[in-house]
Design a protein around this motif. Structure first.
Motif: not given
Length: 134
Positions: A7-16
């Motif tokens: 989820l952290l990687a997904e968050m960062e991947g989404g520009g957050l």
């Protein structure tokens, strides 16, 4: 643990940009999953990104060190926490004293027990048991 990291990687991947709450939660998940090295890497990463750890973050990282029998790392984090002006609480001290117990550092455990009392932090059963066992 993997879910939190994904989820952290997904968050960062989404520009957050993760904040202190995000990092604290993921470090806590690493502690629960016995991923000490990952927890410490995340703590270093957040500082590099300019996200200041708080007492909750340090407590999670120190608990990860305690679980991973990384006594010196737990002691270093306690010192760093105090240098940052953050007040260790009963959770902090209990985890560091438990790490000292695992590292067979009796003198250090007893010094920390005295220090916590001196700072007005009332030891709990966990702190006493760890100091006794050390």
């Amino acid at each position: 643990t993997d879910t939190a990291l994904d989820l952290l990687a997904e968050m960062e991947g989404g520009g957050l940009d993760p904040n202190v709450v995000t990092y604290s939660a993921v470090i806590s998940a690493c502690e629960k999953g016995s991923r000490t090295d990952t927890a410490l890497e995340l703590l270093a990463e957040m500082k590099q990104r300019g996200v200041e750890p708080n007492a909750i973050t340090y407590n999670a990282a120190i608990r990860a060190c305690e679980k991973g029998s990384r006594t010196d790392s737990a002691l270093d984090l306690l010192a760093e926490m105090k240098q940052q002006g953050l007040e260790p609480d009963v959770i902090t001290y209990s985890a560091v004293i438990s790490a000292c117990e695992k590292g067979i550092r009796t003198d250090t455990a007893l010094e920390l027990l005295a220090e916590m009392k001196g700072r007005g932090v009332e030891p709990n059963v966990i702190a006493y048991n760890a100091a006794i066992s050390a």
